[in-house]
Design an enzyme around this catalytic site. Sequence first.
Site, PDB file in Angstrom:
ATOM      1  N   HIS A   1       0.843  -1.196   0.000  1.00 58.80           N
ATOM      2  CA  HIS A   1       0.000   0.000   0.000  1.00 58.80           C
ATOM      3  C   HIS A   1       0.876   1.242   0.000  1.00 58.80           C
ATOM      4  CE1 HIS A   1      -2.935   2.968   1.843  1.00 58.80           C
ATOM      5  NE2 HIS A   1      -3.482   2.584   0.727  1.00 58.80           N
ATOM      6  N   HIS A   2       0.656   2.106  -0.977  1.00 59.63           N
ATOM      7  CA  HIS A   2       1.382   3.373  -1.056  1.00 59.63           C
ATOM      8  C   HIS A   2       0.382   4.516  -1.016  1.00 59.63           C
ATOM      9  CE1 HIS A   2       4.883   1.328  -3.514  1.00 59.63           C
ATOM     10  NE2 HIS A   2       4.876   0.954  -2.251  1.00 59.63           N
ATOM     11  N   GLU A   3       0.071   5.008   0.170  1.00 58.11           N
ATOM     12  CA  GLU A   3      -0.755   6.225   0.250  1.00 58.11           C
ATOM     13  C   GLU A   3       0.193   7.407   0.131  1.00 58.11           C
ATOM     14  OE1 GLU A   3      -4.285   7.284   0.675  1.00 58.11           O
ATOM     15  OE2 GLU A   3      -2.957   8.858  -0.073  1.00 58.11           O
TER      16      GLU A   3
ATOM     17  N   HIS B   1      -6.107   3.992  -6.123  1.00 57.88           N
ATOM     18  CA  HIS B   1      -7.212   4.746  -5.551  1.00 57.88           C
ATOM     19  C   HIS B   1      -6.957   6.227  -5.848  1.00 57.88           C
ATOM     20  CE1 HIS B   1     -10.215   5.054  -1.977  1.00 57.88           C
ATOM     21  NE2 HIS B   1     -10.575   5.778  -3.011  1.00 57.88           N
TER      22      HIS B   1
ATOM     23  N   GLU C   1      -9.835   2.475  -8.072  1.00 56.28           N
ATOM     24  CA  GLU C   1     -10.996   2.839  -7.260  1.00 56.28           C
ATOM     25  C   GLU C   1     -11.288   4.301  -7.587  1.00 56.28           C
ATOM     26  OE1 GLU C   1     -10.640   1.748  -3.136  1.00 56.28           O
ATOM     27  OE2 GLU C   1     -12.500   2.796  -2.609  1.00 56.28           O
TER      28      GLU C   1
ATOM     29  N   GLU D   1     -16.303   2.549   0.525  1.00 58.23           N
ATOM     30  CA  GLU D   1     -15.934   3.297   1.737  1.00 58.23           C
ATOM     31  C   GLU D   1     -16.951   4.392   2.064  1.00 58.23           C
ATOM     32  OE1 GLU D   1     -12.168   5.149   1.104  1.00 58.23           O
ATOM     33  OE2 GLU D   1     -12.844   6.197  -0.683  1.00 58.23           O
TER      34      GLU D   1
HETATM   35  C1  NOJ Z   1      -8.269   7.467   1.451  1.00 58.42           C
HETATM   36  C2  NOJ Z   1      -8.949   6.384   0.735  1.00 58.42           C
HETATM   37  O1  NOJ Z   1     -10.208   6.866   0.334  1.00 58.42           O
HETATM   38  C3  NOJ Z   1      -9.110   5.184   1.611  1.00 58.42           C
HETATM   39  O2  NOJ Z   1      -9.735   4.122   0.955  1.00 58.42           O
HETATM   40  C4  NOJ Z   1      -7.815   4.739   2.126  1.00 58.42           C
HETATM   41  O3  NOJ Z   1      -8.046   3.699   3.025  1.00 58.42           O
HETATM   42  C5  NOJ Z   1      -7.139   5.897   2.824  1.00 58.42           C
HETATM   43  N1  NOJ Z   1      -7.028   7.014   1.943  1.00 58.42           N
HETATM   44  C6  NOJ Z   1      -5.764   5.545   3.255  1.00 58.42           C
HETATM   45  O4  NOJ Z   1      -4.970   5.304   2.148  1.00 58.42           O
END
Ligand code: NOJ
Length: 685
Positions: free
Chosen positions: A387-389, A457, A476, A482
């Site tokens: 996961h790369h936020e 996302h 996404e 969500e």
């Molecule tokens: C926002 C995203 O909408 C969500 O799905 C994700 O879990 C969080 N960012 C963290 O990356």
Amino acid sequence: MARLRFLAPLLFALALIAGATPATLHAAEATSLDVASPDGKIVATFTLDDAGRPSYQVAYGERQVVRPSRLGFRLKDARPLEAGLRVAHTSRRSVDETWEQPWGEARRVRNHFNELKVELSETGDQARRFNVVWRVFDDGLGFRFEWPEQQRLGAFEILDELTEFALAPDDQAWSIPAFYVHRYEYLHRKGPLSALGAVHTPLTVEAKNGLYVSVHEAALVDYAAMTLQTHGDGVLRADLVPWSDGVKVKARTPFVSPWRTLQIAATPGELITSRLILNLNESSRIADTSWIKPGKYVGIWWGMHLGIWTWGSGPTHGATTERTRSYIDFAAKHGLSGVLVEGWNVGWDGNWIENADQFSFTQPYPDYDLEGLARYAASKGVTLVGHHETSYGIANYERQLEDAFALLERLGIKAVKTGYVDNLAPRFELHHGQYMVRHFQKVVETAARHRVMVDVHEPIKDTGERRTWPNMMTREGARGMEYNAWSADGGNPPEHEAVLAFTRLLSGPFDYTPGIFDLTLKSAKRPAPRPGEVHARVKSTLAKSLANYVVIYSPLHMAADLIENYEGQPAFKFIEQVPTDWDETRVLNGVIGDFVTIARKDRKSDDWYVGSVGDEYARTFDVALSFLDPGRAYVAEIYADAFSADWETRPSDITISQRPVDGATVLTLRLAPGGGQAIRIRPAR
Ligand code: NOJ
């Protein structure tokens, strides 16, 4: 066929008399060129008027689809490319080939079109050149602009693309607004084109002439995303998302634009089975695709949205070694291929949305044994999903990009979900502009070098890049599950999926994160809603939650709920069995925003799966199974809304049954309010 108007000889004579050069002569030639689809139904006509202004129109049989519409460009510090043009050369070709997708909603794709390339040149001695290429298919058309390498045009900046799509003002469109902060995460509204404002593509239009049209683009790789604007007249005008300095596109010849696309169909279902967007992308740049594998995954994610765990460190940190092991065990036991873990890496403490630069993409939190877990997952035949936020910290991410993907590769982590959440005003460059389009392209290519599949996302919209980069799996990029956890409007309405199937999903796969079984969110820990707000929940029945796996196409599908919510649930068997890679897709019925039923055949077996989703009304209809092999006996395993089911009052009431079927069977499907139905059809033993 070129239809040089009768005027030409006369103008030629006049020009000779006046001593004009041939170039000025050409400027006065009105030219009209047609190119038709292979079946002859769709005809695009490109026209240069006698001032050398380009335009086009499109007909479908007797029906006009696009009225005369302008083409051209305004450039920075240079004359616009919109008039004073002549046709320097034209060429035509036809292609009819069938290619195979390494994975997809259909294995074989027919690419069948007639092409017309119109090479335009300015008149006079400072002439610059550009081409308009037309490809007309039986299911629509695409056109693109090419700027060949040339002396008088090197680096150039586009201030405006003047492309128009003049549909009828009272045609109805399903749209989401453009230039809003939450990217594509809005509910589609239906309304007349005349009242649209600024909207994203794909834009689905129910035309007054009875046709269904999707306006979109294909192969957006180094350009600004195209949004559309109307000003009350029904004319959709391309409005490219600008750079921070106001320029729309920075280019250097040789250069090409994305394709501007119009998919045209007699029924809404034909929009879903159109492969035009994929056909307008280049073939795969990845020679060996054996490492790219569709699949299903669970994840440490929903718990954060429910307020049970945190992304950041602390007593309720979600991404712990122990919890991840139990998710790996669950995935292995139920035949799911991946485990997504959000909040595994340093950077989530404090205000991570504001402080994007604090994210590390290589350093795990101390309570997360990244290396050990990657080994453990591999030993169980499962992969972690990285996961790369980025929180829109693009420079921070790009600085670490190579190391981040090298780490995934070294640990055998085969997929990553990236994220670009930013609820504030964009920090520097807009989300859909050329800068970000280039960024996404860089990520996908880096991932491909390291053999990592990508799920984005908050992406840039899909324009079919998965054909060229088949590691670009899914996005996404719409209001996903969500919103049913925390949206102050109570969550996605029951019609949501029956809208998405005919709108957002036309652009490509959607990682909706389906499969929530705890539909009323009993597991959530959340404060009482504020005045004027309501608690969100999933406005769906359980059977519809299963049907989404078939209706919503994604090569990577999540079983998004907490794993404990699947324990002891017979309906979970459908999620275990449903494939995410298909041999073919058929749309059995559908009305945009009301309901849709889709049948898909598994790639690896002779099984078929049927998904049907509705809106807030109960409804009953018949579905013929004529797609099954004639004369062959099958068994249908049916997950249907119970008679008592209703998304609002009894969402979990489901009836699971079996019955023999064959190609002559007509099934009667009854959908509850907010309901659906999921069916597996396997050959009888
Ligand atoms: C926002 C995203 O909408 C969500 O799905 C994700 O879990 C969080 N960012 C963290 O990356």
